[in-house]
Design a protein around this motif. Sequence first.
Motif, PDB file in Angstrom:
ATOM      1  N   GLU A  95       0.930  -1.417   0.004  1.00  0.00           N
ATOM      2  CA  GLU A  95      -0.050  -0.096   0.033  1.00  0.00           C
ATOM      3  C   GLU A  95       0.886   1.162  -0.062  1.00  0.00           C
ATOM      4  N   HIS A  96       2.325   1.553   0.219  1.00  0.00           N
ATOM      5  CA  HIS A  96       3.536   2.401   0.451  1.00  0.00           C
ATOM      6  C   HIS A  96       3.967   2.368  -1.001  1.00  0.00           C
ATOM      7  N   VAL A  97       4.967   1.239  -1.185  1.00  0.00           N
ATOM      8  CA  VAL A  97       5.775   1.644  -2.242  1.00  0.00           C
ATOM      9  C   VAL A  97       5.387   0.230  -3.059  1.00  0.00           C
ATOM     10  N   PHE A  98       6.124   0.176  -4.134  1.00  0.00           N
ATOM     11  CA  PHE A  98       6.243  -1.289  -5.224  1.00  0.00           C
ATOM     12  C   PHE A  98       7.026  -2.624  -4.766  1.00  0.00           C
ATOM     13  N   VAL A  99       6.290  -3.165  -4.430  1.00  0.00           N
ATOM     14  CA  VAL A  99       6.438  -4.200  -3.943  1.00  0.00           C
ATOM     15  C   VAL A  99       7.013  -5.426  -4.649  1.00  0.00           C
ATOM     16  N   ASP A 100       8.067  -6.244  -5.073  1.00  0.00           N
ATOM     17  CA  ASP A 100       8.616  -7.136  -6.315  1.00  0.00           C
ATOM     18  C   ASP A 100       8.138  -8.422  -6.103  1.00  0.00           C
ATOM     19  N   PHE A 101       7.751  -9.004  -4.601  1.00  0.00           N
ATOM     20  CA  PHE A 101       7.309 -10.304  -4.964  1.00  0.00           C
ATOM     21  C   PHE A 101       6.516 -10.514  -3.157  1.00  0.00           C
ATOM     22  N   GLU A 102       5.323 -10.810  -3.137  1.00  0.00           N
ATOM     23  CA  GLU A 102       4.685 -11.312  -2.148  1.00  0.00           C
ATOM     24  C   GLU A 102       5.011 -12.882  -1.826  1.00  0.00           C
ATOM     25  N   LEU A 103       5.432 -13.028   0.234  1.00  0.00           N
ATOM     26  CA  LEU A 103       5.573 -14.152   0.731  1.00  0.00           C
ATOM     27  C   LEU A 103       4.203 -14.329   1.374  1.00  0.00           C
ATOM     28  N   ARG A 104       3.354 -15.378   1.541  1.00  0.00           N
ATOM     29  CA  ARG A 104       2.596 -14.918   2.326  1.00  0.00           C
ATOM     30  C   ARG A 104       2.423 -16.338   3.731  1.00  0.00           C
ATOM     31  N   GLY A 105       1.915 -15.605   4.070  1.00  0.00           N
ATOM     32  CA  GLY A 105       1.487 -17.006   5.569  1.00  0.00           C
ATOM     33  C   GLY A 105       1.910 -16.071   7.695  1.00  0.00           C
ATOM     34  N   CYS A 106       2.058 -16.764   8.141  1.00  0.00           N
ATOM     35  CA  CYS A 106       1.867 -16.118   9.137  1.00  0.00           C
ATOM     36  C   CYS A 106       1.778 -17.778  10.702  1.00  0.00           C
ATOM     37  N   PRO A 107       2.989 -18.178  10.720  1.00  0.00           N
ATOM     38  CA  PRO A 107       4.200 -17.385   9.545  1.00  0.00           C
ATOM     39  C   PRO A 107       4.790 -18.224   8.062  1.00  0.00           C
ATOM     40  N   ILE A 108       5.653 -17.574   7.848  1.00  0.00           N
ATOM     41  CA  ILE A 108       5.882 -17.709   5.976  1.00  0.00           C
ATOM     42  C   ILE A 108       6.425 -19.273   6.138  1.00  0.00           C
ATOM     43  N   ASN A 109       6.256 -19.845   5.290  1.00  0.00           N
ATOM     44  CA  ASN A 109       7.064 -21.317   5.137  1.00  0.00           C
ATOM     45  C   ASN A 109       8.631 -21.191   4.977  1.00  0.00           C
ATOM     46  N   LYS A 110       9.502 -22.111   5.577  1.00  0.00           N
ATOM     47  CA  LYS A 110      11.444 -21.044   5.296  1.00  0.00           C
ATOM     48  C   LYS A 110      11.427 -21.907   4.301  1.00  0.00           C
ATOM     49  N   TYR A 111      11.122 -23.014   3.677  1.00  0.00           N
ATOM     50  CA  TYR A 111      11.158 -23.801   2.269  1.00  0.00           C
ATOM     51  C   TYR A 111      10.573 -22.968   1.406  1.00  0.00           C
ATOM     52  N   GLN A 112       9.736 -21.977   1.860  1.00  0.00           N
ATOM     53  CA  GLN A 112       9.209 -21.007   0.621  1.00  0.00           C
ATOM     54  C   GLN A 112      10.099 -19.833   0.610  1.00  0.00           C
ATOM     55  N   LEU A 113      10.406 -19.415   1.524  1.00  0.00           N
ATOM     56  CA  LEU A 113      11.054 -18.661   2.008  1.00  0.00           C
ATOM     57  C   LEU A 113      12.738 -19.084   0.884  1.00  0.00           C
ATOM     58  N   VAL A 114      13.608 -19.769   0.790  1.00  0.00           N
ATOM     59  CA  VAL A 114      14.482 -20.032   0.954  1.00  0.00           C
ATOM     60  C   VAL A 114      14.616 -20.281  -0.746  1.00  0.00           C
ATOM     61  N   GLU A 115      13.752 -20.848  -1.557  1.00  0.00           N
ATOM     62  CA  GLU A 115      12.944 -20.916  -2.799  1.00  0.00           C
ATOM     63  C   GLU A 115      12.854 -19.587  -3.317  1.00  0.00           C
ATOM     64  N   VAL A 116      12.467 -18.783  -2.616  1.00  0.00           N
ATOM     65  CA  VAL A 116      12.275 -17.571  -2.874  1.00  0.00           C
ATOM     66  C   VAL A 116      13.686 -16.806  -2.584  1.00  0.00           C
ATOM     67  N   ILE A 117      14.890 -16.740  -2.379  1.00  0.00           N
ATOM     68  CA  ILE A 117      15.872 -16.309  -2.342  1.00  0.00           C
ATOM     69  C   ILE A 117      16.771 -17.298  -3.274  1.00  0.00           C
ATOM     70  N   SER A 118      16.215 -18.606  -3.996  1.00  0.00           N
ATOM     71  CA  SER A 118      17.298 -19.591  -4.193  1.00  0.00           C
ATOM     72  C   SER A 118      16.626 -18.628  -6.252  1.00  0.00           C
ATOM     73  N   ALA A 119      15.335 -18.641  -6.080  1.00  0.00           N
ATOM     74  CA  ALA A 119      14.978 -18.295  -7.200  1.00  0.00           C
ATOM     75  C   ALA A 119      15.706 -17.124  -7.774  1.00  0.00           C
ATOM     76  N   TYR A 120      16.007 -16.031  -6.738  1.00  0.00           N
ATOM     77  CA  TYR A 120      16.079 -14.398  -7.368  1.00  0.00           C
ATOM     78  C   TYR A 120      17.869 -14.765  -7.794  1.00  0.00           C
ATOM     79  N   LEU A 121      18.533 -15.720  -7.365  1.00  0.00           N
ATOM     80  CA  LEU A 121      20.027 -15.808  -7.330  1.00  0.00           C
ATOM     81  C   LEU A 121      20.218 -15.956  -8.953  1.00  0.00           C
ATOM     82  N   HIS A 122      19.051 -17.159  -8.858  1.00  0.00           N
ATOM     83  CA  HIS A 122      19.017 -18.249 -10.902  1.00  0.00           C
ATOM     84  C   HIS A 122      18.415 -17.644 -11.582  1.00  0.00           C
ATOM     85  N   GLY A 123      17.823 -15.854 -11.184  1.00  0.00           N
ATOM     86  CA  GLY A 123      17.022 -14.846 -12.547  1.00  0.00           C
ATOM     87  C   GLY A 123      15.929 -16.087 -12.749  1.00  0.00           C
TER      88      GLY A 123
END
Lengths: 460, 263
Positions: free
Chosen positions: B129-157
């Motif tokens: 609502e305040h700034v442009f967000v490149d990706f939203e990872l959901r969860g309360c809390p987030i799933n740590k494997y999904q977090l590793v996936e997001v970082i890994s996807a970024y590293l591999h473009g």
Amino acid sequence: MSTLTTDSAAGDFREPAASPGETRDTATNLRLKTKTVRVDALARVEGEGAFHVKVKDGKVEEAELRIYEPPRFFEAFLRGRAYAEAPDITARICGICPVAYQMSAVHAMEEAFGVQVTGPLRDLRRLLYCGEWIESHVLHAFLLHAPDFLGYADAIQMAGDHPDLVTQALRIKKAGNDIVALLGGREIHPINVRVGGFYHIPKRREWDKIVEELKWARDAMIELVRWTGQLPFPDFEQEYEFVALRHPDEYPFNEGRLVSNCGLDIPIAAFEEFMIEEHAPHSTALHAAIKGRANYFVGPLARYSLNFDRLSPLAQATAKEAGLGVECRNPFQSIVVRGVETLYAIDEALRILDHYTMPDAPSVSYTVQAGVGHGCTEAPRGILYHRYVLDEKGMIVAAQITPPTAQNQATIEADLRAFVEPRAHLPLNELTWQCEQAIRNYDPCISCSTHFLRVQVERD
Amino acid sequence: MATKRKPRLAVWKFASCDGCQLSLLDCEDELLAVTGQVEIAYFLEASRAVLEGPYDVSLVEGSITTPGDAERIREIREASKFLVAIGACATAGGIQALRNFADVREFTAAVYAHPEYIDTLKRSSPIAEHVFVDFELRGCPINKYQLVEVISAYLHGRKPNIPTYSVCMECKLRGAPCVMVAAGIACLGPVTQAGCQALCPAYGRGCFGCYGPMETPNTAALTAWWRDQLGMAPAAIQRALRTYNAGSEAFRKESEAYEHAHD
């Protein structure tokens, strides 16, 4: 203040010079020297906090631990929610000790309904708490606190020179998390805790791998406690009023009376009668105090010093080997005490799993009724108190939650004053780092503390 | 050949419980591998070392609830190439967005002895609502494997592989019986995004919506079923929609259909 513009630390982080601090010489007369130790964004703690200590002519004028974490209003929005929602909602106060919130909440509701959870279900709650103590204590002691003693900015850098220490700690932490994940459903914000017990009970064979891992962890932890015993500790024994739960037979998790080393001995329902807030003369903040006395200390040192005789023989023997007596009044040695408590939690988890029996049902039944319920359990950082007023449908009319760090804040500030004065001559960067360490001794959980009455958010 | 600089990772906190950033430290088996691939440039919960921006990846936890934080998130956006909002607070406003349905002044007076010290916004709002967000990872809390996936996807473009279908899909994949059909337990699974491996139904309780609304949720059909088939009271339906993702559009709108409802 913007954290983006906080003084950056660059280069070799093993140099204490990497710390953001500042000094001000405010008077031309050298005898009137003012020195301010200030950190605007405390690292390696949970949540957002800052502190400053002002020294003039070698005397501490001000010592303040400031919480600038924004308020989240849990006590307000809990009103009108159903009793059954409290364990899951209050867990969201803290991602590091959600089990503690769930335990204090369910015990409070059960007291209001006049029901007691006993036998295997009670054991399972203890087991779940063991898991949380293991993961929380190991995270703090070895990944957040140990780097202070060895002079690293963080555990990742420490891992470069001490890979075995970090990988062992991570593996023990994981064993704790495995308990919470199996019994709670997941490590952070577990989903399996309910008023009356659990939703689902894992079968005995599902624990086999965890038992093997815990046996390894027990041996590894003995080594790590010995290792913490030989760390260099500043000479800083203080007189504290320690407050913790005390149970007739057990090292405390969920139940007991509130006791202190100065004669306090009350049921948990009397918490608000004895634990009050006072306007401290050196500060604009309200400070938690025992009625008619002064600030007090909750957490591992308090539990240990008041319950040494309730530890398992292995934990007692290892504590002695690591140089601890039956009480510990040097908060810098909290790293050793957390190690001993972790060892106890591993030992206790193995004891419970050794005679694991499936309960007849995952939870006991109860009748919802109007009333007041109190819960006070030992979170990793100390006593966590909940009180709920419920109407006849079990809807929450009022809620009061007092987390451990909020209770310790006055004691942390007292420590800063006592610690800085004889060390005011030290180079500022070194002194700043040591002050940070003095705060980290408490493993402060600032997200928890924000919604306590004492919170201050500065307007600037 | 000159060695390539490791991407700089920063972790930021706003109003939250710390649980989502803790997920990174809970990656016991992956933590040292991750830190081998990225440089931790700002992660106060873990390190006192602070590197100047710009940052290649910023993970942002928590919601915006104070005027100062509304300003701080803009500075972070300016200093970040790729900004990921992590968790229900950052993507929907979190549990503290329950204030959005109430009077925040009354809330402040109810909780704090000195309300005059409290500087807070009327609403708890998500980062986007305040700034442009490149990706939203959901969860309360987030799933740590999904977090590793997001970082890994970024590293591999590449694009992160994060499903947007419902918890029902995971329930079927897991072979868990449907708690609504089999046991008559209210479950948000049909309208909630997957990510937890249908944890609650597998433990015999209904989903309570940690991952927020799925891509195209039919919330009206679900709440009608709760009401008609399970006899659920309107106020209870509203509470079920108003938890950690109360601020998400789909859950908020459906909950407002049950406004002024009584048990």
